[in-house]
Design a protein around this motif. Structure first.
Motif, short mmCIF file in Angstrom:
data_model
loop_
_atom_site.label_atom_id
_atom_site.label_comp_id
_atom_site.label_asym_id
_atom_site.label_seq_id
_atom_site.Cartn_x
_atom_site.Cartn_y
_atom_site.Cartn_z
N ASP A 1 -15.64 -13.86 1.57
CA ASP A 1 -15.81 -14.74 0.41
C ASP A 1 -14.94 -15.97 0.59
O ASP A 1 -13.77 -15.87 0.96
N ASP B 1 0.83 -1.20 0.00
CA ASP B 1 0.00 0.00 0.00
C ASP B 1 0.87 1.26 0.00
O ASP B 1 2.06 1.23 0.31
N LEU C 1 -11.24 -8.06 5.74
CA LEU C 1 -11.10 -8.95 4.58
C LEU C 1 -12.47 -9.18 3.96
O LEU C 1 -13.49 -9.15 4.65
N PRO C 2 -12.52 -9.43 2.67
CA PRO C 2 -13.81 -9.70 2.02
C PRO C 2 -14.39 -11.03 2.51
O PRO C 2 -13.66 -12.00 2.70
N GLN D 1 0.26 -15.64 2.26
CA GLN D 1 0.06 -14.47 1.40
C GLN D 1 -1.40 -14.36 0.96
O GLN D 1 -1.91 -13.27 0.73
N ARG D 2 -2.10 -15.52 0.89
CA ARG D 2 -3.46 -15.50 0.36
C ARG D 2 -4.47 -16.12 1.32
O ARG D 2 -5.61 -16.41 0.94
N HIS D 3 -4.07 -16.35 2.56
CA HIS D 3 -5.02 -16.93 3.51
C HIS D 3 -4.62 -16.62 4.95
O HIS D 3 -3.46 -16.30 5.23
N ARG E 1 -9.95 -16.55 3.21
CA ARG E 1 -9.14 -16.10 2.08
C ARG E 1 -8.69 -14.66 2.33
O ARG E 1 -9.46 -13.85 2.83
N SER E 2 -7.47 -14.35 1.94
CA SER E 2 -6.92 -13.02 2.19
C SER E 2 -6.40 -12.42 0.89
O SER E 2 -5.81 -13.12 0.07
N ASN E 3 -6.63 -11.11 0.73
CA ASN E 3 -6.12 -10.41 -0.45
C ASN E 3 -4.95 -9.49 -0.10
O ASN E 3 -4.58 -8.62 -0.87
N LYS E 4 -4.39 -9.71 1.10
CA LYS E 4 -3.28 -8.85 1.53
C LYS E 4 -2.48 -9.58 2.60
O LYS E 4 -2.97 -10.54 3.22
N CYS F 1 -13.51 -11.69 9.50
CA CYS F 1 -13.43 -10.88 8.28
C CYS F 1 -13.55 -9.39 8.61
O CYS F 1 -12.81 -8.55 8.08
#
Length: 743
Positions: free
Chosen positions: A205, A25, A202-203, A266-268, A285-288, A197
């Motif tokens: 999803d 970021d 986190l989203p 990195q993704r979870h 699930r993670s986007n960050k 979440c």
């Protein structure tokens, strides 16, 4: 080089060394100034600069109004470089007040810049308006600009961390309280996933909660099951983790369980939960990549909800126990009644309640053992569940099952066919019969009413020798009310001393002498009416009076024997019927001997009559008590022999002195049906070395034929009807000397 007051010199100092670059970021820097040259100079000075691990994103605003609009829509502004004088002399200060008071943006850092030293705000203004730094434009050389921004960004980062921590801890505390209210593991999982979440921004999803061990299974199970899932994984809820279509997710969860540690990829994010012997994983699930603060909050969150997880798991287990039968795993009576209540409200067409009981299950339990009986019940439960899978099947009692569903699926013919094949119970293949009671759901009936109606029908089926299934009809309830009224009156009359013991003489076929009396309980009613014993004896059993009634008959019989003996009318014996509830009393032999002793009556003068069915109910108890009584001298006879289901092997073991030939076999002698059964019983008794008594003798022809067959004793209307004790002396006197019948 001489600079005017409005010029920013970015060449005077050497630039600080560049920081390591991170492609994550960016820090958002809002530059507010009405001079475009200032914007261009700032962009030039900060081009390509990384501060505190992130790149700078410069957002320009040329007025306080424009800056206010940007602040309202962008919550991620970290620092403001703000001119004081713009559209008005105090435009910058009014913007600060709006940001702090109206927008409540306390964490954003505000650095005031002004072109004129004389325009510097007073200390009170800096304090009152919460301004973090003040610089003249001439002071902001390249190095000073960067160091000012570094200090501002670090301060912002710390405040943001504190705010995040506070927000996160508040969410953890409030979330834990909310999770404690979850009534099921699935509800807990969904709430926990939503909370993690929100906590980590986190989203929502592709989330799931996996529990080690099947629902309510032993903790040693190594299977992992998906309890709840959302997003594109929602379809996997309730399935084994091995069936999940995403191998990366499955691998991350298994790794988390195997290492018993949280996993931050990195993704979870995978949070490991453990409470006592229960394990679970919350996977998101993670986007960050999470910050240090976010990881710490996630760990605190996991520690808090682990206890909630254990408590919810315990509550769910207790709920399962409360509504399920531990032996069969089926719903229990409580759950079945609740299901009936719902069904009564819905009143779907074609729905019926069916109650089923296993015929003579007690015999199987007693003869083969409780373990075999339990296995039989489990086998029946499995077959019912498999064949009636669209119905509610419950184990509602020791040998009783309840079913709720479509009438076609629970049709009597289908249910009887269903139990026709033997059931495997350990090493045994057991053939069983069942009784069925039905109640159709026609309107908005209460659940307990539906159960009562089906139970009434089942009771009728159990009492009907030729019917295995009966539907409830309204008149059953009326008959039941009558029966309860009669039972209530019977109890009242017994306690009031209105019942009587009558006696029927037994006469020897050898010499015609009176040899004994059979004691018979009688219930006199109003107007000289006497209730038939076949009616009220069964009612006494249902009322729980049969034990007291039997003991009372025995005591009155011994008192009558003593009275006759004291007046010179000695008898060989007096016969008294004994019920199963009396035999179930462990001290029954002692009670009998106490009554005999109280009336100074020899044990050999008492004959206890038992039925064939009693032999089968609890053979071990019967044999033990009979042996004790027989050794004391009490005589034993089997009443109505040949009409029940006794086994000759039992008969050989029993210490029996007499077989009583049932009245139905005696009546066949002169009704053209022959004397085969009477002859068979007499011959069997002779071979066993025991006596015989024929009941219900009404004609001289019967007497002659029974004498020819070798029967020892008879009783019936030909000699005397049952009579009260007060009439016995007169009857005996009327028979002539020696008590021999005058004929």
């Amino acid at each position: 080089m001489q600079l005017d007051d409005e010029t920013i010199d970015f060449m005077a100092d050497e630039a600080p060394p560049a920081e390591p670059r991170d492609h994550g970021d960016m820090w958002k820097l809002l530059v507010v100034d009405d001079d475009e040259e200032v914007h261009e100079a700032t962009r030039f000075a900060l081009q390509g600069i990384f501060l505190c691990g992130r790149r700078l994103q410069l957002i320009p605003a040329h007025s306080a109004v424009e800056a206010a609009a940007i602040m309202e829509r962008d919550a991620e502004i970290a620092v403001l470089l703000l001119d004081v004088v713009m559209e008005s002399p105090d435009a910058g200060l009014r913007l600060v007040k709006h940001i702090r008071q109206d927008l409540q943006r306390t964490e954003v850092r505000i650095v005031l810049r002004t072109g004129q030293p004389g325009q510097a705000p007073e200390l009170e203004v800096i304090r009152d308006y919460d301004i973090n730094d003040y610089k003249t434009k001439a002071e902001l050389t390249h190095t000073r600009l960067i160091t000012t921004l570094i200090a501002a960004i670090r301060s912002y980062e710390q405040l943001q961390a504190l705010n995040d921590n506070q927000r996160g801890l508040e969410m953890v505390v409030s979330g834990a309280a909310e999770l404690m209210q979850a009534g099921s593991l699935a509800a807990f999982a969904k709430q926990a996933l939503a909370q993690v979440c929100a906590l980590l921004r986190l989203p929502c999803d592709g989330l799931l909660c996996a529990e080690k061990g099947a629902q309510l299974a032993a903790a040693t199970s190594e299977d992992v099951y998906i309890v709840a899932a959302t997003g594109n994984l929602a379809g996997y809820s309730g399935q084994r983790l091995d069936h999940l279509g995403d191998p990366d997710v499955a691998a991350a969860i298994k790794d988390c369980i195997n290492r018993r540690r949280h996993s931050f990829g990195q993704r979870h994010v995978a949070l490991y939960l453990r409470e006592r012997n229960q394990e679970a994983v919350l996977f998101v699930r993670s986007n960050k990549a999470l910050t240090t603060v976010e990881r710490q909050l996630a760990e605190v969150f996991a520690a808090n909800i682990a206890t909630c997880f254990g408590n919810v798991r315990l509550v769910e287990r207790l709920n399962y126990i409360a509504y399920h039968d531990p032996l069969t795993g089926l719903a229990n009576r409580t759950r079945f009644l609740a299901d009936l209540a719902k069904a009564g409200v819905l009143a779907k067409p074609g729905q019926v309640v069916c109650l089923l009981d296993v015929i003579r299950f007690t015999d199987i339990n007693n003869s083969l053992g409780q373990e075999v009986g339990d296995r039989l019940l489990v086998a029946i439960a499995r077959r019912l569940s498999y064949a009636c899978r669209d119905c509610r099947v419950a184990h509602i009692g020791a040998d009783r099952f309840g079913l709720l569903g479509d009438a076609a699926q629970l049709a009597p013919e289908r249910m009887l066919d269903l139990v026709a094949d033997p059931f495997a119970a350990g090493e045994h293949q057991l053939q069983v019969g069942v009784n069925l009671g039905y109640c159709r759901i026609s309107g908005r009936e209460a659940g307990d009413t539906l159960f009562k109606h089906a139970d009434l029908a089942l009771g009728q089926a159990r009492l009907s020798p030729n019917l295995r299934h009966i539907d409830f009809t309204p008149d059953m309830e009326a008959r039941t009310h009558w029966r309860l009224d009669v039972i209530r009156q019977l109890r009242h009359d017994f306690q009031a001393g209105r019942l009587e013991v009558w006696f029927q003489p037994q006469v020897s076929l050898t010499d015609g002498h009176l040899v004994g009396l059979e004691a018979l309980a009688r219930w006199p009613g109003n107007g000289g009416f006497v209730h038939p014993p076949e009616v009220f004896i069964k009612l006494a059993e249902d009322a729980g009076l049969i034990g007291e009634l039997g003991a009372w008959v025995l005591e009155r019989s011994c008192a009558t024997y003593r009275s006759l003996r004291d007046t010179g009318r000695a008898l060989h014996h007096i016969a008294v019927n004994v019920s199963m509830p009396q035999f179930r009393q462990p001290d029954f032999p002692e009670r009998v001997m106490d009554i005999l002793a109280a009336h100074d009556m020899p044990a050999t003068a008492l004959e206890l009559e038992i039925t064939e069915s009693l032999l089968l109910d609890e053979p071990a108890v019967v044999l033990r008590n009979l042996e004790t009584l027989r050794q004391a001298g009490v005589l034993i006879s089997i009443d109505d022999f040949g009409t029940g289901y006794s086994s000759l092997s039992y008969l050989r073991q029993l210490p029996v002195d007499c077989l009583k030939i049932d009245r139905s076999f005696v009546l066949e002698i002169d009704r053209g049906k022959g004397d085969l059964f009477a002859q068979t019983i007499v011959e069997l008794a002779h071979k066993l070395g025991i006596d015989t008594v024929a009941e219900g003798v009404e004609t001289q022809a019967q007497v002659e034929r029974l004498r020819e067959l070798g029967c020892d004793t008879v009783q019936g209307f030909l000699y005397a009807h049952p009579m009260p004790a007060s009439e016995l002396a007169q009857w005996c006197d009327g028979r002539g000397a020696g008590g021999r019948m005058v004929s």
